[in-house]
Structure formats: C-alpha cells, structure tokens
Design an enzyme around this catalytic site. Structure first.
Site, PDB file in Angstrom:
ATOM      1  N   ARG A  54       0.827  -1.212   0.000  1.00 32.90           N
ATOM      2  CA  ARG A  54       0.000   0.000   0.000  1.00 32.90           C
ATOM      3  C   ARG A  54       0.861   1.262   0.000  1.00 32.90           C
ATOM      4  O   ARG A  54       0.454   2.317  -0.491  1.00 32.90           O
ATOM      5  CB  ARG A  54      -0.944   0.007   1.209  1.00 32.90           C
ATOM      6  CG  ARG A  54      -2.041   1.082   1.092  1.00 32.90           C
ATOM      7  CD  ARG A  54      -2.942   1.113   2.313  1.00 32.90           C
ATOM      8  NE  ARG A  54      -2.181   1.455   3.497  1.00 32.90           N
ATOM      9  CZ  ARG A  54      -2.320   0.856   4.676  1.00 32.90           C
ATOM     10  NH1 ARG A  54      -3.195  -0.124   4.843  1.00 32.90           N
ATOM     11  NH2 ARG A  54      -1.579   1.223   5.707  1.00 32.90           N
ATOM     12  N   TYR A  57     -12.320  22.773 -11.508  1.00 39.42           N
ATOM     13  CA  TYR A  57     -12.862  21.479 -11.946  1.00 39.42           C
ATOM     14  C   TYR A  57     -14.073  21.128 -11.075  1.00 39.42           C
ATOM     15  O   TYR A  57     -13.976  21.101  -9.838  1.00 39.42           O
ATOM     16  CB  TYR A  57     -11.748  20.435 -11.818  1.00 39.42           C
ATOM     17  CG  TYR A  57     -12.145  19.024 -12.118  1.00 39.42           C
ATOM     18  CD1 TYR A  57     -12.576  18.655 -13.392  1.00 39.42           C
ATOM     19  CD2 TYR A  57     -12.073  18.040 -11.137  1.00 39.42           C
ATOM     20  CE1 TYR A  57     -12.932  17.341 -13.668  1.00 39.42           C
ATOM     21  CE2 TYR A  57     -12.416  16.726 -11.408  1.00 39.42           C
ATOM     22  CZ  TYR A  57     -12.854  16.380 -12.670  1.00 39.42           C
ATOM     23  OH  TYR A  57     -13.204  15.087 -12.941  1.00 39.42           O
ATOM     24  N   ASP A  96      -3.833  22.867  -9.652  1.00 40.46           N
ATOM     25  CA  ASP A  96      -4.160  21.804 -10.607  1.00 40.46           C
ATOM     26  C   ASP A  96      -3.466  22.167 -11.918  1.00 40.46           C
ATOM     27  O   ASP A  96      -3.843  23.129 -12.588  1.00 40.46           O
ATOM     28  CB  ASP A  96      -5.679  21.719 -10.780  1.00 40.46           C
ATOM     29  CG  ASP A  96      -6.104  20.550 -11.678  1.00 40.46           C
ATOM     30  OD1 ASP A  96      -5.330  20.184 -12.588  1.00 40.46           O
ATOM     31  OD2 ASP A  96      -7.211  20.026 -11.470  1.00 40.46           O
ATOM     32  N   LYS A 123      -5.304  12.003 -17.670  1.00 40.31           N
ATOM     33  CA  LYS A 123      -5.496  12.731 -18.926  1.00 40.31           C
ATOM     34  C   LYS A 123      -4.278  12.546 -19.834  1.00 40.31           C
ATOM     35  O   LYS A 123      -4.062  11.472 -20.347  1.00 40.31           O
ATOM     36  CB  LYS A 123      -5.787  14.206 -18.619  1.00 40.31           C
ATOM     37  CG  LYS A 123      -6.895  14.402 -17.559  1.00 40.31           C
ATOM     38  CD  LYS A 123      -8.260  13.937 -18.042  1.00 40.31           C
ATOM     39  CE  LYS A 123      -9.317  13.831 -16.935  1.00 40.31           C
ATOM     40  NZ  LYS A 123      -9.595  15.038 -16.208  1.00 40.31           N
TER      41      LYS A 123
END
Ligand code: PLP
Length: 411
Positions: A59, A112, A184, A209
């Site tokens: 993890r 966003y 961002d 993206k």
C-alpha cells in the site's frame, strides 16, 4: 543517471527507468505486491520509514510506483511526488493535508466541477470554509481574504471556461500572507508549466489525462516542495491513498511518448481552434495559446506551450420552436463522427463535451459563456478532423437554416 543537462523531451524517455537493473529489459517490469517478505524481524521493522523507496507493504508503494513518482518529481521540479488512485483523490488529499478546522480556502470559480462538491459538501463538516474568487482577478482574491485563509487553490487555465490565472502574482500574495498555493496543473502537464518556478507549494495532476494518455487508466499525482511534503505524505499514508501498480505502469508507459503527443495535440489544437473561430456560428474560441484569445498574454509569459483542450462559445440560436433550448447545440455535436461525446480528455482520440449542460459558477460569469462546448483534439489526421466539423456544420446548417441565419442568432 545525471539528468541535469537533459531537456524535457529526453527526460520523459529516460526518467524512472533502469534497464540494466532489470536484466536489460527496456521497459521496467510491473511489481504488484501487497505482502513483502523479510528474512529477519529487524529488517522488517526497520523498513517502516519515510525513505523514498521504503518497501514494507504494497500500500505504501512498489518499485513500479517509486520509479514513476521520482520521474514526476524531477519533471515538475518539486521535492517528492505522491501517487493517488485518481486526480480527484490527489486534490482531496492535498486539501486535507493543508487545512484544519477553522481554516479558510480560496478556490477559483473556474475550478474542476467535482472539487466544488468537496468544498461545498465535505469540508464544511470539518469546519473548513470555502470562498470562490474570480479566476482572472488578484483583487477578487484579496477581497475574499481572511486571517484564517490557509490555502489558495489555482487551476490555470480553468476547467470549461479556460481563464488563465496570474500564478506568480497569486503565489506572491499568498506567501506574503501566510497561505500555501495548491495548483491543478493538468492542462499543461509537467512539460508546459513549471509550477515550482512560479511559487506553487503543491502541484497536482490528473495523470488520467495526458500523462496516461490512452483513456484507459486512472492516476493522480501530487508533488510538493520540501516544506509541504511531510504534511502531504502524512495525509496520503493516514487515509490509505494508494495507486494501483497496473495503472502506474500504464502512466509511466504513457510518459515515454508525452512530449511527441503533446506537440501534435498543440499543433492540431491551434489549427482547429483557428478554423472554428472563422465559422459564423462561433462567437469566440477560448484557447490561451491562440493569439487574440483571453489569457494569451499570461500564457505567453509563463507557459512553454499549449495542449489540445479548449472551449468554443457559440452564438446561441434563439429558437423558441425547439423542444428545449439546447436542442440545436446537441444536434451539432451529435453529427460529429470523429469527436466522441464523453467526459475526460488527454487521450489519443478527439472528444467534445457539452459544457453548456454542466457549467456551474457562483462568483459571477459572463452571459455568453452559456453556449459553451469543450473540444479535445486527438491524434487523428487533422484534415479528417476539419472535414468532420465541416460535414457536421453543413448538414446542421441545412436543418437549422432559419436559426443560423444572422437574424436568428442572438449574440
Ligand atoms: C479530470 C480532471 C481531474 C480529475 O481527474 P480524475 O483522474 O478523473 O479524478 C482534475 N482536474 C482536472 C482539471 C480534470 O480535468
């Protein structure tokens, strides 16, 4: 390897990859692991530390994720990067890391969309207050400032409306007033904007993206300065944020071609944006890299290029006879064959997004951004992309001829 003299186009090929440590294989192997075994109790106990490649349990990362995180930190020019299962998880964890009860965050009105849900629905339950500021106005930011403002969030250009933000000026103000800046940076990728040269503390990417680049993986990346890293790292660890090694492997594979893909997205994006700007139904195009578009001066000053994502504002046909006011625009988008209708962007295929159905603002907006769409220019042949828009306009014009006639248009 000493990468210090290499340019970005070389770095995306070389970073996070050591063939001779992997039997000569050019592409690194994929490490999937939950349990990691140790030969002694001491070795196991000592592996639980904050070193970049500590590997006590899957993890906390595997060699696959360590390689990619190091590559991203170098490309961004930050201290270290943390990986997340999505771009939105990178954003939410960054805000949880930097904010506490009683704090205030300033968010641009062009943020966003899902970040609004986080700020409006989740953060208030922890006693964290959000104000939205006009993305293009440092004055608007100043007027919303409080003595509890701890984070200024920026996203440039903004989602859907593509306002450019003056990041250096915002960061300077934030720093002088004791707040951190989280950005961002997804539109520009690590190649086209260097957040840490402009005063940003944490830079976030929806690697889903352009970085992954093939519309088939989810990955978020948050890169911090040395000063902001401990808080970011602690929040990611405490909340169990971890990225799937499979998706990280796809992201590192996408990174190898990022520079060549972006160059093509940029060239054809500018070309199609210019072509659309000349259509009589188009009021304006929102593409920071296109001369004459809003934000072009800031883009030219701070950015190293543009990607293939931009907005188009239509002169909305006044059409009382239509079933609903968006029928004409719906119908135009549905006539495109190479531009799919769908969310996300940054893959190899072209897309359109009906922003007019989703746009949400609270700090004020210009009236004519209502008839807005978003275009992502993919890697298809640009002549085919133009021909697709031409055929869509041709058949749409004949069906909606009374609407597209100048008298039928309300600008
Ligand atoms: C898509 C997107 C995100 C979120 O990325 P996911 O991986 O879908 O969670 C964040 N910011 C911007 C600007 C985006 O377009």
């Amino acid at each position: 390897m000493d990468n210090s003299s290499h340019r970005a186009g070389t770095l995306v090929v070389t970073l996070g990859r050591d063939p001779h440590a992997n039997l000569g294989a050019v592409s690194p192997p994929l490490y999937r692991a939950s349990t990691v075994l140790f030969k002694s109790v001491d070795a196991f106990v000592n592996e639980w530390n904050d070193a970049p490649r500590a590997f006590p349990y899957g993890r906390l990362g595997t060699p696959t994720t360590f390689d990619f995180a190091e590559a991203m930190a170098t490309l961004e020019g930050g201290h270290r990067s943390a990986l997340f299962p999505s771009g939105l998880a990178a954003i939410s964890t960054t805000l949880l890391a930097l904010l506490g009860t009683g704090d205030h965050i300033l968010v641009p009105d062009s943020v966003y969309g899902p970040v609004r849900e986080l700020c409006d629905a989740m953060l208030p339950r922890m006693g964290i207050r959000t104000s939205y500021y006009l993305p293009g106005s440092v004055d608007s930011l100043r007027s919303e400032w409080t003595d509890r403002t701890k984070v200024v969030y920026v996203e440039s250009p903004g989602s859907l409306t593509f306002e450019m933000q003056d990041v250096p000026a915002i960061a300077q103000w934030a720093r002088a007033n004791g707040a951190r800046v989280a950005m961002d940076n997804s539109w520009a990728t690590p190649l086209l904007f260097k957040p840490f040269s402009h005063g940003v503390d944490v830079s976030i990417h929806a690697g889903t993206k352009y970085i992954a680049g093939h519309s088939d993986a989810f990955i978020g990346i948050a890169t911090a300065t040395a000063e902001a890293w401990p808080a970011l790292h602690a929040a990611a660890m405490a909340t169990g944020q971890t990225a799937s090694p499979d998706d990280v492997w796809l992201a590192q594979r996408g990174l190898r071609t990022l520079a060549v893909r972006l160059a093509r997205h940029e060239r054809d994006g500018i070309m199609l944006a210019g072509w659309l700007q000349r259509q009589p139904e188009v009021a304006r195009v929102l593409h920071p890299g296109l001369e004459g578009c809003p934000g072009h001066a800031i883009w030219k000053r701070d950015y190293l290029g543009s990607s293939g994502l931009f907005g188009v504002v239509f002169k909305f046909p006044a059409a009382p006879a239509l079933r609903n006011k968006w029928s004409a625009l719906d119908s135009l988008l549905e006539r495109l064959t190479l531009f799919g209708i769908g969310a996300s962007w940054g893959g190899y295929e072209s897309l359109v997004y009906p922003s007019y159905r989703f746009l949400k603002r609270s700090a004020g907006q210009q009236a004519d951004v209502q008839a807005l769409i978003r275009v992502h220019v993919g890697l298809e042949d640009p002549d085919d992309l133009i021909a697709d828009w031409q055929q869509a306009f041709d058949s749409w014009r004949s069906d909606y001829s009374s609407l597209s006639h100048p008298e039928g248009v309300s600008a």
